[in-house]
Design a protein around this motif. Structure first.
Motif, PDB file in Angstrom:
ATOM      1  N   VAL A 269       0.845  -1.209   0.000  1.00 58.10           N
ATOM      2  CA  VAL A 269       0.000   0.000   0.000  1.00 58.10           C
ATOM      3  C   VAL A 269       0.875   1.251   0.000  1.00 58.10           C
ATOM      4  CG1 VAL A 269      -1.770   1.281   1.263  1.00 58.10           C
ATOM      5  CG2 VAL A 269      -1.836  -1.224   1.213  1.00 58.10           C
ATOM      6  N   LEU A 270       0.661   2.105  -1.006  1.00 61.76           N
ATOM      7  CA  LEU A 270       1.447   3.345  -1.102  1.00 61.76           C
ATOM      8  C   LEU A 270       0.771   4.502  -0.385  1.00 61.76           C
ATOM      9  CD1 LEU A 270       2.263   3.418  -4.953  1.00 61.76           C
ATOM     10  CD2 LEU A 270       3.737   2.596  -3.108  1.00 61.76           C
ATOM     11  N   HIS A 271      -0.586   4.496  -0.410  1.00 63.80           N
ATOM     12  CA  HIS A 271      -1.275   5.727  -0.042  1.00 63.80           C
ATOM     13  C   HIS A 271      -2.759   5.430   0.161  1.00 63.80           C
ATOM     14  CE1 HIS A 271      -1.595  10.055   0.016  1.00 63.80           C
ATOM     15  NE2 HIS A 271      -2.433  10.094  -0.987  1.00 63.80           N
ATOM     16  N   ARG A 272      -3.510   6.405   0.703  1.00 62.76           N
ATOM     17  CA  ARG A 272      -4.963   6.236   0.879  1.00 62.76           C
ATOM     18  C   ARG A 272      -5.699   7.452   0.335  1.00 62.76           C
ATOM     19  NH1 ARG A 272      -2.752   2.985   4.553  1.00 62.76           N
ATOM     20  NH2 ARG A 272      -3.941   1.155   5.228  1.00 62.76           N
ATOM     21  N   ILE A 273      -6.900   7.221  -0.182  1.00 67.89           N
ATOM     22  CA  ILE A 273      -7.700   8.295  -0.791  1.00 67.89           C
ATOM     23  C   ILE A 273      -9.016   8.408  -0.045  1.00 67.89           C
ATOM     24  CG2 ILE A 273      -9.002   8.913  -2.899  1.00 67.89           C
ATOM     25  CD1 ILE A 273      -5.987   9.212  -3.241  1.00 67.89           C
ATOM     26  N   SER A 274      -9.363   9.606   0.391  1.00 69.90           N
ATOM     27  CA  SER A 274     -10.604   9.716   1.163  1.00 69.90           C
ATOM     28  C   SER A 274     -11.689  10.550   0.471  1.00 69.90           C
ATOM     29  CB  SER A 274     -10.316  10.293   2.552  1.00 69.90           C
ATOM     30  OG  SER A 274      -9.636  11.496   2.421  1.00 69.90           O
ATOM     31  N   VAL A 275     -11.360  11.151  -0.675  1.00 71.28           N
ATOM     32  CA  VAL A 275     -12.384  11.917  -1.403  1.00 71.28           C
ATOM     33  C   VAL A 275     -12.315  11.582  -2.895  1.00 71.28           C
ATOM     34  CG1 VAL A 275     -13.200  14.227  -2.070  1.00 71.28           C
ATOM     35  CG2 VAL A 275     -12.301  13.847   0.231  1.00 71.28           C
ATOM     36  N   MET A 276     -13.505  11.356  -3.474  1.00 72.97           N
ATOM     37  CA  MET A 276     -13.599  11.112  -4.916  1.00 72.97           C
ATOM     38  C   MET A 276     -14.377  12.277  -5.520  1.00 72.97           C
ATOM     39  SD  MET A 276     -12.738   8.712  -7.071  1.00 72.97           S
ATOM     40  CE  MET A 276     -12.489   7.243  -6.109  1.00 72.97           C
ATOM     41  N   GLU A 277     -13.739  13.006  -6.433  1.00 76.24           N
ATOM     42  CA  GLU A 277     -14.406  14.164  -7.028  1.00 76.24           C
ATOM     43  C   GLU A 277     -14.702  13.862  -8.496  1.00 76.24           C
ATOM     44  OE1 GLU A 277     -12.883  17.943  -5.537  1.00 76.24           O
ATOM     45  OE2 GLU A 277     -12.951  18.655  -7.602  1.00 76.24           O
ATOM     46  N   VAL A 278     -15.951  14.078  -8.884  1.00 78.88           N
ATOM     47  CA  VAL A 278     -16.364  13.795 -10.265  1.00 78.88           C
ATOM     48  C   VAL A 278     -16.636  15.123 -10.965  1.00 78.88           C
ATOM     49  CG1 VAL A 278     -18.158  12.741 -11.699  1.00 78.88           C
ATOM     50  CG2 VAL A 278     -17.332  11.558  -9.654  1.00 78.88           C
ATOM     51  N   VAL A 279     -16.003  15.309 -12.121  1.00 79.23           N
ATOM     52  CA  VAL A 279     -16.146  16.576 -12.851  1.00 79.23           C
ATOM     53  C   VAL A 279     -16.739  16.291 -14.227  1.00 79.23           C
ATOM     54  CG1 VAL A 279     -14.891  18.582 -13.743  1.00 79.23           C
ATOM     55  CG2 VAL A 279     -14.105  17.451 -11.668  1.00 79.23           C
ATOM     56  N   THR A 280     -17.833  16.985 -14.543  1.00 78.21           N
ATOM     57  CA  THR A 280     -18.377  16.912 -15.906  1.00 78.21           C
ATOM     58  C   THR A 280     -18.165  18.293 -16.523  1.00 78.21           C
ATOM     59  OG1 THR A 280     -20.588  17.516 -15.130  1.00 78.21           O
ATOM     60  CG2 THR A 280     -20.071  15.163 -15.211  1.00 78.21           C
ATOM     61  N   MET A 281     -18.760  18.556 -17.697  1.00 82.28           N
ATOM     62  CA  MET A 281     -18.502  19.836 -18.366  1.00 82.28           C
ATOM     63  C   MET A 281     -18.859  21.030 -17.480  1.00 82.28           C
ATOM     64  SD  MET A 281     -17.084  19.790 -21.197  1.00 82.28           S
ATOM     65  CE  MET A 281     -16.238  18.315 -21.663  1.00 82.28           C
ATOM     66  N   ARG A 282     -20.023  20.945 -16.817  1.00 81.63           N
ATOM     67  CA  ARG A 282     -20.497  22.106 -16.047  1.00 81.63           C
ATOM     68  C   ARG A 282     -20.675  21.841 -14.569  1.00 81.63           C
ATOM     69  NH1 ARG A 282     -23.071  25.906 -19.497  1.00 81.63           N
ATOM     70  NH2 ARG A 282     -22.924  25.212 -21.637  1.00 81.63           N
ATOM     71  N   GLU A 283     -20.517  20.595 -14.140  1.00 82.74           N
ATOM     72  CA  GLU A 283     -20.838  20.258 -12.743  1.00 82.74           C
ATOM     73  C   GLU A 283     -19.666  19.548 -12.076  1.00 82.74           C
ATOM     74  OE1 GLU A 283     -23.680  21.296 -11.518  1.00 82.74           O
ATOM     75  OE2 GLU A 283     -24.657  21.828 -13.405  1.00 82.74           O
ATOM     76  N   THR A 284     -19.697  19.577 -10.742  1.00 87.35           N
ATOM     77  CA  THR A 284     -18.703  18.842  -9.944  1.00 87.35           C
ATOM     78  C   THR A 284     -19.421  18.272  -8.728  1.00 87.35           C
ATOM     79  OG1 THR A 284     -16.976  20.402 -10.551  1.00 87.35           O
ATOM     80  CG2 THR A 284     -16.551  19.070  -8.610  1.00 87.35           C
ATOM     81  N   VAL A 285     -19.065  17.062  -8.349  1.00 86.76           N
ATOM     82  CA  VAL A 285     -19.612  16.515  -7.106  1.00 86.76           C
ATOM     83  C   VAL A 285     -18.483  15.771  -6.382  1.00 86.76           C
ATOM     84  CG1 VAL A 285     -20.461  14.357  -8.176  1.00 86.76           C
ATOM     85  CG2 VAL A 285     -21.520  15.182  -6.083  1.00 86.76           C
ATOM     86  N   SER A 286     -18.474  15.915  -5.056  1.00 88.01           N
ATOM     87  CA  SER A 286     -17.443  15.244  -4.251  1.00 88.01           C
ATOM     88  C   SER A 286     -18.101  14.224  -3.350  1.00 88.01           C
ATOM     89  CB  SER A 286     -16.744  16.248  -3.337  1.00 88.01           C
ATOM     90  OG  SER A 286     -15.814  16.961  -4.043  1.00 88.01           O
TER      91      SER A 286
ATOM     92  N   PHE B  87     -13.350   7.843 -19.001  1.00 90.63           N
ATOM     93  CA  PHE B  87     -13.071   9.076 -18.244  1.00 90.63           C
ATOM     94  C   PHE B  87     -11.566   9.265 -18.110  1.00 90.63           C
ATOM     95  CE2 PHE B  87     -14.133   5.435 -15.591  1.00 90.63           C
ATOM     96  CZ  PHE B  87     -12.972   5.261 -14.848  1.00 90.63           C
ATOM     97  N   TYR B  88     -11.173  10.452 -17.699  1.00 88.08           N
ATOM     98  CA  TYR B  88      -9.786  10.739 -17.308  1.00 88.08           C
ATOM     99  C   TYR B  88      -9.726  10.684 -15.783  1.00 88.08           C
ATOM    100  CZ  TYR B  88      -9.098  13.022 -21.906  1.00 88.08           C
ATOM    101  OH  TYR B  88      -8.990  13.306 -23.237  1.00 88.08           O
ATOM    102  N   TRP B  89      -8.519  10.495 -15.229  1.00 83.57           N
ATOM    103  CA  TRP B  89      -8.375  10.548 -13.765  1.00 83.57           C
ATOM    104  C   TRP B  89      -7.036  11.145 -13.365  1.00 83.57           C
ATOM    105  CZ3 TRP B  89      -8.529   5.797 -16.384  1.00 83.57           C
ATOM    106  CH2 TRP B  89      -7.313   5.124 -16.482  1.00 83.57           C
ATOM    107  N   LEU B  90      -7.023  11.657 -12.139  1.00 84.25           N
ATOM    108  CA  LEU B  90      -5.750  11.965 -11.471  1.00 84.25           C
ATOM    109  C   LEU B  90      -5.825  11.303 -10.099  1.00 84.25           C
ATOM    110  CD1 LEU B  90      -3.738  15.284 -11.232  1.00 84.25           C
ATOM    111  CD2 LEU B  90      -3.706  13.545  -9.479  1.00 84.25           C
ATOM    112  N   ILE B  91      -4.918  10.360  -9.874  1.00 85.44           N
ATOM    113  CA  ILE B  91      -4.907   9.603  -8.618  1.00 85.44           C
ATOM    114  C   ILE B  91      -3.577   9.879  -7.904  1.00 85.44           C
ATOM    115  CG2 ILE B  91      -4.998   7.288  -7.601  1.00 85.44           C
ATOM    116  CD1 ILE B  91      -6.426   6.345 -10.173  1.00 85.44           C
ATOM    117  N   PRO B  92      -3.612  10.546  -6.754  1.00 86.70           N
ATOM    118  CA  PRO B  92      -2.354  10.739  -6.016  1.00 86.70           C
ATOM    119  C   PRO B  92      -1.840   9.406  -5.471  1.00 86.70           C
ATOM    120  CG  PRO B  92      -4.065  12.257  -5.262  1.00 86.70           C
ATOM    121  CD  PRO B  92      -4.740  11.223  -6.105  1.00 86.70           C
ATOM    122  N   GLU B  93      -0.516   9.216  -5.518  1.00 84.89           N
ATOM    123  CA  GLU B  93       0.029   7.988  -4.920  1.00 84.89           C
ATOM    124  C   GLU B  93       0.951   8.321  -3.742  1.00 84.89           C
ATOM    125  OE1 GLU B  93       2.313   6.073  -8.207  1.00 84.89           O
ATOM    126  OE2 GLU B  93       4.032   6.698  -6.988  1.00 84.89           O
ATOM    127  N   SER B  94       1.128   9.628  -3.486  1.00 83.83           N
ATOM    128  CA  SER B  94       1.889  10.095  -2.323  1.00 83.83           C
ATOM    129  C   SER B  94       1.550  11.575  -2.179  1.00 83.83           C
ATOM    130  CB  SER B  94       3.388   9.912  -2.558  1.00 83.83           C
ATOM    131  OG  SER B  94       3.814  10.801  -3.568  1.00 83.83           O
TER     132      SER B  94
END
Ligand SMILES: Cc1cc2nc3c(=O)[nH]c(=O)nc-3n(C[C@H](O)[C@H](O)[C@H](O)COP(=O)(O)OP(=O)(O)OC[C@H]3O[C@@H](n4cnc5c(N)ncnc54)[C@H](O)[C@@H]3O)c2cc1C
Length: 400
Positions: A64-81, A198-205
């Motif tokens: 295990v490198l890291h942990r993620i506690s929020v998932m944010e979804v972005v569309t053209m005009r909207e965002t939800v976390s 979709f595209y993503w950005l996932i932090p690993e550290s």
């Protein structure tokens, strides 16, 4: 003298190693045959849900490198976390493989590296496997049962006459996190003009992460990723990429050669959620089912039922999602009420089958939304080479 095992597994993939561990612990004589000279898969940053730990029965901390506690979804005009009550885990594939290799050896599994599977033949007491070693010599192995864990272009599947899963291309770039990026947040962007995924950005550290996308066409996927990196001022430090299998409800990942059952696991079996193209947890789940089937003499189809249910739900979700245009994604995000967010924050992506029915109770507009999509035509994938998600290909697996 010919080597003989209760179970021969082709491919030291995570699914293959995990099946081997379970079988050896259950008293079977197990060998794995892996074409590589050693277990050193290319570096790959994986995001997995906490279901990973549940399927394994423990947490392999060293992977295990890291942990993620929020998932944010972005569309053209909207965002939800969505806040994840139980964080997602960021796992490094090579470390996880090394961990499983140690466990397998401790359990008594024999691993033969530099052995490339070639063919299968029936035998009065099972089947014969033919493998070519690094020196070009052929080895023949007798086995009572065979597990094909040799990935998306499974040669075992081809040899046993089993349909291969459809596949898509995943490409991700290792990058330094943009300034100010919260390392606990993973972000996904939807833009159907570029990709039906979709595209993503996932932090690993705290300073590094991976940016990627799933696409139908490998060359186009690379061009799109480079454009996305430029748009976000990100510099690729290294790339990770490969073809990944996609589940299809009509896949039957088992067969028989002579008296030997042949069971496929992992990508070879299409055990990948097509909503997010996540195959790690699903492959382990499939491996556990295969091991139970061989240990207890039960039907693999029956052992797979809960996994198939989960995979079918994701297939159905994708069927709906592929009917959305960008405005539709915006509208979908707008239907996410606080109670839907709360639901999503408690239920991970690997256990949707048991709880999806609750969503229309929390947001009745989902019913109308879903019905409308069912009657709408699927968005044409942009410059896709073929429609891979809608049918099981009839061709044989083309290994390598
Ligand atoms: C860039 C990228 C990012 C990804 N990110 C995620 C993620 O975040 N989360 C997630 O859950 N999933 C992710 N995936 C998908 C996931 O990695 C795969 O679903 C999973 O690795 C499949 O593993 P497997 O165990 O079935 O097979 P593989 O990992 O493909 O292993 C197959 C093994 O079989 C061996 N083999 C093949 N042919 C032969 C032969 N003829 N003889 C002997 N050995 C053979 C190979 O050498 C290999 O070791 C990602 C995939 C990619 C490419």
């Amino acid at each position: 003298m010919m080597m003989s095992y209760d179970v021969a597994i082709v491919g030291a993939s995570s699914a293959g190693l995990y099946a081997a561990i379970q079988l050896a612990r259950g008293g079977k004589r197990v060998a794995i045959f892996e074409r590589q000279h050693e277990l050193a898969p290319a570096r790959r940053t994986l995001i997995v849900t906490p279901q990973w730990q549940r399927v394994l029965g423990y947490l392999p901390d060293d992977a295990v490198l890291h942990r993620i506690s929020v998932m944010e979804v972005v569309t053209m005009r909207e965002t939800v976390s969505v806040e994840l009550q139980d964080p997602d885990l960021i796992v490094e594939r090579r470390r996880f493989a090394k961990h499983l290799e140690r466990e397998a050896e401790d359990a008594g599994v024999v691993i033969y590296y530099g052995h490339r599977f070639q063919a299968l033949e029936p035998h009065p007491e099972g089947a014969l496997l033919f493998l070519r070693n690094n020196h070009g010599e052929m080895t023949t192995v007798h086995a009572g049962a065979i597990i094909g864990a040799d990935g998306v272009s499974s040669k075992v599947a081809a040899a046993a006459g089993i349909d291969c899963p459809p596949s898509v291309s995943i490409l991700q770039a290792e990058v330094a996190l943009p300034p100010g990026w919260d390392p606990e947040v993973t972000k996904v962007w939807f833009d159907v003009d570029d990709t039906r995924f979709f595209y993503w950005l996932i932090p690993e550290s705290s300073g590094r992460g991976v940016v990627g996308l799933v696409g139908d066409d490998r060359a186009r996927t690379r061009v799109l990723l480079q454009r996305f990196l430029q748009r976000h001022d990100l510099v690729p430090l290294a790339y990770q990429g490969a073809q990944v299998a996609m589940h299809h409800p009509r896949l039957r990942p088992w067969g028989r050669v002579g008296k030997a059952p042949v069971l496929l696991v992992g990508d070879a079996a299409g055990q990948v959620k097509v909503s997010t193209v996540g195959g790690t947890v699903m492959g382990l789940w499939g491996a556990a089912a295969a091991a139970r089937s061989l240990l207890h003499g039960t039907s693999y189809a029956r052992e797979l039922r809960p996994l198939k249910r989960e995979l079918d739900v994701h297939w159905f979700l994708r069927l709906l999602l592929e009917r959305l245009d960008n405005a539709g994604y915006d509208a979908l995000v707008r239907t996410v009420t606080p109670s839907v967010r709360e639901f999503l924050s408690h239920r991970n992506r690997d256990e949707m089958a048991g709880g999806l029915w609750r969503l229309p109770l929390l947001q009745p507009r989902f019913i109308l939304f879903g019905l409308r999509l069912l009657f709408r035509r699927r968005q044409e994938p942009v410059r896709s080479t073929s429609d891979r998600s809608a049918r099981v290909p009839e061709t044989e697996c083309n290994a390598d």
